[in-house]
Design an enzyme around this catalytic site. Structure first.
Site, mmCIF file in Angstrom:
data_model
loop_
_atom_site.group_PDB
_atom_site.id
_atom_site.type_symbol
_atom_site.label_atom_id
_atom_site.label_comp_id
_atom_site.label_asym_id
_atom_site.label_seq_id
_atom_site.Cartn_x
_atom_site.Cartn_y
_atom_site.Cartn_z
ATOM 1 N N ASP A 20 0.782 -1.252 0.000
ATOM 2 C CA ASP A 20 0.000 0.000 0.000
ATOM 3 C C ASP A 20 0.812 1.300 0.000
ATOM 4 O OD1 ASP A 20 -1.539 -2.123 0.888
ATOM 5 O OD2 ASP A 20 -2.223 -1.143 2.700
ATOM 6 N N PHE A 76 2.088 -0.726 10.011
ATOM 7 C CA PHE A 76 1.134 -0.925 8.915
ATOM 8 C C PHE A 76 0.720 0.425 8.319
ATOM 9 C CE2 PHE A 76 -0.870 -5.432 9.647
ATOM 10 C CZ PHE A 76 0.379 -6.003 9.513
HETATM 11 C C1 FRU Z 1 -3.923 -3.568 2.791
HETATM 12 C C2 FRU Z 1 -3.275 -3.973 4.110
HETATM 13 C C3 FRU Z 1 -3.638 -2.981 5.188
HETATM 14 C C4 FRU Z 1 -2.509 -3.140 6.177
HETATM 15 C C5 FRU Z 1 -1.328 -3.403 5.267
HETATM 16 C C6 FRU Z 1 -0.290 -4.339 5.821
HETATM 17 O O1 FRU Z 1 -3.271 -4.025 1.682
HETATM 18 O O2 FRU Z 1 -3.667 -5.281 4.443
HETATM 19 O O3 FRU Z 1 -4.910 -3.184 5.763
HETATM 20 O O4 FRU Z 1 -2.324 -1.997 6.972
HETATM 21 O O5 FRU Z 1 -1.854 -3.942 4.066
HETATM 22 O O6 FRU Z 1 0.818 -4.416 4.992
#
Ligand code: FRU
Length: 480
Positions: A20, A76
């Site tokens: 992300d 995250f």
């Molecule tokens: C979305 C996700 C988020 C999380 C991140 C972890 O792709 O699953 O919800 O914060 O990726 O890498």
């Protein structure tokens, strides 16, 4: 093993895993993109925030890791805002603890986003739950002309978006919750709340909730990850949707976790998304990097010919500029078949009148044993995309696939803008009212686009080729 060329005008990490986009912010003339990053391998894990910046959204320079995982805590997804006074950047991110808890933490940068100090009191927002994540901080204008801060996050498993408010970017008060809504069997991730004017009318502002959903469970949907949107009102406390259903944001398989930049010039909503799908992201055979961002897209709301409000996604200005400069304009008149030579890092714009040409098909092929094909059917007003061939099938059992998107039926000229940058294919139809975003595995060499129409008729084609070049001098100057 098929070779996957590195994109030339999209953000990719020099090496290792990326998912992300995080902390998108425009500050002091630079576009900053942080991203979910594993500093140690090209698989998901050790989640940290990588960092890159750009002056023009086409060339990106990678910087040292901004927020690094620590024993017991991964970093995250989250967001960054530029403080109104003082010029500091404030990040909110999810601390994903080894015991399963997920809570929101905060970090501050005093040097324009290069280095970050996590708050000593982290986490600053904790519900004691295990899928509370992806804080996106946005601004809500108040009557006294100041912004109130709104933090939008998800309870991913419960399929809920939670809204919090703050005046100091530190103490957060729960305002409301939205959801669940729509199909189950998914988690909700990476929300954003974006104010957009319908047809540029400042008196008709809708708040658009962007959401990413990912199938979970034993019998998960093989189409995998997808983005949705829903327009509504937001009064500073609660979101009320205009309709009862989310609409899909992109019909392709590879657009996820898209969020917008804070403080973009002219208040524009510029979205960047991860171009992959959790279904097979781990299997993409690129090296030494894995993961890429989409083109940054300008979001707007437009009424279509039936009066329905549609979300429009337009490519960035540099794409238009390259096409405007293009020396090659081809007109296919009496021939129902033509070949266009692409470099593999090319833009292609097609314009035609389906009333004369009938259906149209565009097939892309390179040196790999695979293809990507777009076909327009004027009878059903649909655009179909298919990727296949042995080299596509070898990536993952669900990689070879097809999808269809409806177009606006106004009977007139059709325009398609296609961006191909190595494995990244983005198709903008109806000026961005419909998009199809897909990874393709066409190999490492030039690509031939074969264009075919049902009946002889004019198709205007413009192509522009972009080279992989070095960061601009303007960027070096901005960083100095
Ligand atoms: C979305 C996700 C988020 C999380 C991140 C972890 O792709 O699953 O919800 O914060 O990726 O890498």
């Amino acid at each position: 093993m098929i070779r996957v060329p590195r994109p030339a005008f999209h953000l990719t990490p020099r090496r290792n895993w990326m998912n992300d986009p995080n902390g998108l912010v425009h500050h002091s003339g630079l576009w900053h993109a942080y991203f979910q990053y594993n500093p140690e391998s090209s698989d998901w894990g050790n989640m940290s925030w990588g960092h890159a910046s750009s002056t023009d959204l086409a060339h990106w320079t990678e910087h040292p890791v901004a927020l690094r995982h620590r024993p017991g805590e991964q970093i995250f997804s989250g967001s960054v805002v530029a403080e109104q006074d003082g010029g500091r950047l404030i990040a909110h991110y999810t601390s994903a603890y080894d015991d399963g808890r997920q809570a929101q933490s905060r970090a501050v940068s005093d040097d324009g986003g290069l280095t970050w100090s996590p708050d000593l009191e982290n986490p600053v927002l904790d519900r004691g739950t295990t899928s509370f994540r992806d804080p996106k901080v946005v601004r809500f204008p108040t009557a006294d002309g100041r912004d109130r801060w709104i933090l939008v996050a998800v309870e991913a498993d419960a399929r809920q978006v939670l809204f919090y408010g703050s005046d100091d970017l530190r103490t957060w008060e729960h305002l409301s919750s939205f959801g669940p809504l729509g199909p189950g069997g998914v988690v909700w991730e990476c929300p954003d709340l974006v104010p957009l004017a319908v047809d540029d009318d400042p008196d008709d502002i809708r708040w658009v909730l962007l959401l990413s959903t990912n199938p979970v469970g034993d019998d998960a949907d093989p189409r995998g990850s997808a983005m949705s949107w829903i327009a509504g009102t937001f009064d500073g406390i609660a979101f009320t949707p205009d309709t009862r259903r989310f609409a899909r944001l992109d019909e392709g398989r590879d657009l996820y976790a898209g969020v917008t930049f804070d403080s973009a010039p002219d208040g524009e909503a510029v979205m960047l998304a991860w171009m992959s799908n959790w279904r097979y992201a781990h299997a993409i055979p690129s090296s030494p990097w894995r993961g890429a961002m989409s083109l940054p897209r300008r979001l707007s709301l437009r009424r279509d010919c039936r009066g329905r409000v549609r979300l429009r996604q337009e490519p960035p200005v540099f794409v238009r500029e390259h096409l405007a400069d293009t020396p090659s304009k081809v007109v296919l008149a009496a021939r129902p078949f033509a070949e266009l030579a692409l470099t593999g890092h090319s833009l292609l714009e097609l314009e035609w009148d389906p009333r004369t040409t009938g259906s149209l098909r565009l097939r892309l092929a390179g040196d790999a044993d695979a293809f990507a094909e777009l076909s327009h059917d004027p009878e059903t007003a649909t655009l179909r995309f298919e990727r296949g061939g042995p080299d596509a099938e070898a990536v993952h059992p669900d990689f070879a696939s097809a999808c269809t998107t409806g177009l606006i039926e106004d009977g007139s000229t059709r325009r398609l803008l296609i961006s191909l940058d190595g494995p990244l294919l983005e198709v903008f139809a109806d000026d961005g009212a419909a998009t199809i975003t897909h990874l393709v595995m066409l190999g490492d060499g030039p690509v031939v686009a074969s264009l075919q129409t049902e009946r002889a008729g004019a198709v205007r084609a413009s192509t522009a080729h972009l080279a992989a070049d070095r960061p601009t001098e303007a960027l070096a100057a901005a960083l100095a």
